[in-house]
Write a protein that holds these residues in place. Structure first.
Motif, PDB file in Angstrom:
ATOM      1  N   PRO A  19      -7.205   2.887   9.591  1.00 12.16           N
ATOM      2  CA  PRO A  19      -8.290   3.172   8.646  1.00 12.16           C
ATOM      3  C   PRO A  19      -8.231   4.564   8.035  1.00 12.16           C
ATOM      4  CG  PRO A  19      -9.120   3.210  10.885  1.00 12.16           C
ATOM      5  CD  PRO A  19      -7.699   2.702  10.953  1.00 12.16           C
ATOM      6  N   GLY A  20      -7.468   5.454   8.611  1.00 14.77           N
ATOM      7  CA  GLY A  20      -7.337   6.802   8.064  1.00 14.77           C
ATOM      8  C   GLY A  20      -6.379   6.882   6.887  1.00 14.77           C
ATOM      9  N   LEU A  21      -5.659   5.805   6.633  1.00  5.59           N
ATOM     10  CA  LEU A  21      -4.730   5.754   5.508  1.00  5.59           C
ATOM     11  C   LEU A  21      -5.374   4.998   4.355  1.00  5.59           C
ATOM     12  CD1 LEU A  21      -1.422   4.869   7.382  1.00  5.59           C
ATOM     13  CD2 LEU A  21      -2.211   7.141   6.651  1.00  5.59           C
ATOM     14  N   ARG A  22      -4.915   5.285   3.155  1.00  3.22           N
ATOM     15  CA  ARG A  22      -5.417   4.600   1.966  1.00  3.22           C
ATOM     16  C   ARG A  22      -4.239   3.908   1.288  1.00  3.22           C
ATOM     17  NH1 ARG A  22      -7.805   7.511  -3.323  1.00  3.22           N
ATOM     18  NH2 ARG A  22      -8.670   5.670  -4.300  1.00  3.22           N
ATOM     19  N   PHE A  23      -4.426   2.657   0.934  1.00  5.97           N
ATOM     20  CA  PHE A  23      -3.358   1.853   0.345  1.00  5.97           C
ATOM     21  C   PHE A  23      -3.746   1.414  -1.062  1.00  5.97           C
ATOM     22  CE2 PHE A  23      -3.291   1.438   4.913  1.00  5.97           C
ATOM     23  CZ  PHE A  23      -1.963   1.667   5.220  1.00  5.97           C
ATOM     24  N   LEU A  24      -2.908   1.728  -2.022  1.00  7.04           N
ATOM     25  CA  LEU A  24      -3.139   1.336  -3.411  1.00  7.04           C
ATOM     26  C   LEU A  24      -2.255   0.131  -3.709  1.00  7.04           C
ATOM     27  CD1 LEU A  24      -3.029   4.885  -5.032  1.00  7.04           C
ATOM     28  CD2 LEU A  24      -5.022   3.639  -4.176  1.00  7.04           C
ATOM     29  N   VAL A  25      -2.867  -0.994  -3.981  1.00  3.84           N
ATOM     30  CA  VAL A  25      -2.147  -2.248  -4.207  1.00  3.84           C
ATOM     31  C   VAL A  25      -1.893  -2.429  -5.700  1.00  3.84           C
ATOM     32  CG1 VAL A  25      -2.287  -4.769  -3.963  1.00  3.84           C
ATOM     33  CG2 VAL A  25      -3.161  -3.287  -2.149  1.00  3.84           C
ATOM     34  N   THR A  26      -0.704  -2.869  -6.027  1.00  2.00           N
ATOM     35  CA  THR A  26      -0.375  -3.185  -7.411  1.00  2.00           C
ATOM     36  C   THR A  26      -0.492  -4.695  -7.622  1.00  2.00           C
ATOM     37  OG1 THR A  26       1.982  -3.488  -6.988  1.00  2.00           O
ATOM     38  CG2 THR A  26       1.250  -1.259  -7.530  1.00  2.00           C
ATOM     39  N   GLU A  27      -0.412  -5.118  -8.844  1.00  4.47           N
ATOM     40  CA  GLU A  27      -0.490  -6.555  -9.180  1.00  4.47           C
ATOM     41  C   GLU A  27       0.863  -7.205  -8.906  1.00  4.47           C
ATOM     42  OE1 GLU A  27      -1.967  -6.999 -13.162  1.00  4.47           O
ATOM     43  OE2 GLU A  27      -3.829  -5.964 -12.696  1.00  4.47           O
ATOM     44  N   ILE A  28       1.183  -7.351  -7.632  1.00  4.57           N
ATOM     45  CA  ILE A  28       2.492  -7.849  -7.227  1.00  4.57           C
ATOM     46  C   ILE A  28       2.746  -9.255  -7.768  1.00  4.57           C
ATOM     47  CG2 ILE A  28       2.718  -6.426  -5.161  1.00  4.57           C
ATOM     48  CD1 ILE A  28       1.752  -8.849  -3.540  1.00  4.57           C
ATOM     49  N   GLY A  29       3.900  -9.413  -8.383  1.00  2.00           N
ATOM     50  CA  GLY A  29       4.303 -10.719  -8.872  1.00  2.00           C
ATOM     51  C   GLY A  29       3.630 -11.180 -10.146  1.00  2.00           C
ATOM     52  N   CYS A  30       2.828 -10.330 -10.758  1.00  2.00           N
ATOM     53  CA  CYS A  30       2.079 -10.740 -11.950  1.00  2.00           C
ATOM     54  C   CYS A  30       2.781 -10.377 -13.255  1.00  2.00           C
ATOM     55  CB  CYS A  30       0.681 -10.112 -11.930  1.00  2.00           C
ATOM     56  SG  CYS A  30      -0.327 -10.692 -10.559  1.00  2.00           S
ATOM     57  N   GLY A  31       3.994  -9.942 -13.161  1.00  2.76           N
ATOM     58  CA  GLY A  31       4.759  -9.594 -14.360  1.00  2.76           C
ATOM     59  C   GLY A  31       5.841 -10.633 -14.587  1.00  2.76           C
ATOM     60  N   ILE A  32       7.081 -10.207 -14.459  1.00  2.00           N
ATOM     61  CA  ILE A  32       8.200 -11.106 -14.732  1.00  2.00           C
ATOM     62  C   ILE A  32       8.345 -12.212 -13.691  1.00  2.00           C
ATOM     63  CG2 ILE A  32       9.480  -9.413 -16.076  1.00  2.00           C
ATOM     64  CD1 ILE A  32      11.239  -8.905 -13.635  1.00  2.00           C
ATOM     65  N   ALA A  33       7.718 -12.059 -12.517  1.00  2.00           N
ATOM     66  CA  ALA A  33       7.778 -13.113 -11.497  1.00  2.00           C
ATOM     67  C   ALA A  33       6.985 -14.343 -11.924  1.00  2.00           C
ATOM     68  CB  ALA A  33       7.266 -12.603 -10.163  1.00  2.00           C
ATOM     69  N   GLY A  34       6.028 -14.139 -12.841  1.00  2.00           N
ATOM     70  CA  GLY A  34       5.335 -15.273 -13.426  1.00  2.00           C
ATOM     71  C   GLY A  34       4.062 -15.749 -12.750  1.00  2.00           C
ATOM     72  N   PHE A  35       3.618 -15.068 -11.716  1.00  2.00           N
ATOM     73  CA  PHE A  35       2.368 -15.470 -11.080  1.00  2.00           C
ATOM     74  C   PHE A  35       1.187 -14.861 -11.827  1.00  2.00           C
ATOM     75  CE2 PHE A  35       5.478 -15.847  -7.684  1.00  2.00           C
ATOM     76  CZ  PHE A  35       5.208 -17.120  -7.216  1.00  2.00           C
ATOM     77  N   THR A  36       0.047 -15.500 -11.730  1.00  3.12           N
ATOM     78  CA  THR A  36      -1.154 -14.973 -12.380  1.00  3.12           C
ATOM     79  C   THR A  36      -1.969 -14.157 -11.377  1.00  3.12           C
ATOM     80  OG1 THR A  36      -2.537 -16.864 -11.799  1.00  3.12           O
ATOM     81  CG2 THR A  36      -1.277 -17.031 -13.864  1.00  3.12           C
ATOM     82  N   ARG A  37      -2.856 -13.332 -11.909  1.00  9.32           N
ATOM     83  CA  ARG A  37      -3.755 -12.570 -11.035  1.00  9.32           C
ATOM     84  C   ARG A  37      -4.624 -13.520 -10.214  1.00  9.32           C
ATOM     85  NH1 ARG A  37      -2.907  -9.474 -15.356  1.00  9.32           N
ATOM     86  NH2 ARG A  37      -4.540 -10.265 -16.699  1.00  9.32           N
ATOM     87  N   ALA A  38      -5.002 -14.637 -10.799  1.00 11.94           N
ATOM     88  CA  ALA A  38      -5.822 -15.626 -10.092  1.00 11.94           C
ATOM     89  C   ALA A  38      -5.076 -16.211  -8.887  1.00 11.94           C
ATOM     90  CB  ALA A  38      -6.246 -16.747 -11.037  1.00 11.94           C
ATOM     91  N   GLN A  39      -3.758 -16.223  -8.935  1.00 15.49           N
ATOM     92  CA  GLN A  39      -2.967 -16.719  -7.815  1.00 15.49           C
ATOM     93  C   GLN A  39      -2.766 -15.654  -6.742  1.00 15.49           C
ATOM     94  OE1 GLN A  39       0.299 -17.905 -10.446  1.00 15.49           O
ATOM     95  NE2 GLN A  39       0.210 -19.933  -9.477  1.00 15.49           N
ATOM     96  N   ARG A  40      -2.689 -14.406  -7.136  1.00  9.09           N
ATOM     97  CA  ARG A  40      -2.392 -13.323  -6.197  1.00  9.09           C
ATOM     98  C   ARG A  40      -3.635 -12.689  -5.577  1.00  9.09           C
ATOM     99  NH1 ARG A  40       2.489 -14.418  -4.572  1.00  9.09           N
ATOM    100  NH2 ARG A  40       4.113 -13.855  -6.008  1.00  9.09           N
ATOM    101  N   ALA A  41      -4.678 -12.497  -6.345  1.00  8.86           N
ATOM    102  CA  ALA A  41      -5.873 -11.797  -5.860  1.00  8.86           C
ATOM    103  C   ALA A  41      -6.464 -12.412  -4.592  1.00  8.86           C
ATOM    104  CB  ALA A  41      -6.912 -11.714  -6.963  1.00  8.86           C
TER     105      ALA A  41
END
Length: 58
Positions: A19-41
């Motif tokens: 919990p002392g660390l902070r993680f910034l998540v990117t929109e993994i796979g939502c670019g050229i991989a072709g997944f949508t945000r609705a699939q990843r979120a």
């Protein structure tokens, strides 16, 4: 999709254990991989407060 789901679960467990660390998540796979945000979120549902999700995942 199954592989990334397993990896996200592992990541979320790690984040919860650190919990002392902070993680910034990117929109993994939502670019050229072709997944949508609705699939990843949904993979990040239940993420702890130290996991910062992209605004478009909300």
């Amino acid at each position: 999709m199954d592989t990334i789901g397993v990896e996200v679960v592992g990541f979320l467990e790690f984040a919860a254990e650190h919990p002392g660390l902070r993680f910034l998540v990117t929109e993994i796979g939502c670019g050229i991989a072709g997944f949508t945000r609705a699939q990843r979120a949904p993979l990040f549902l239940g993420a702890t407060a130290n996991v910062v999700l992209p605004e478009r995942f909300h």
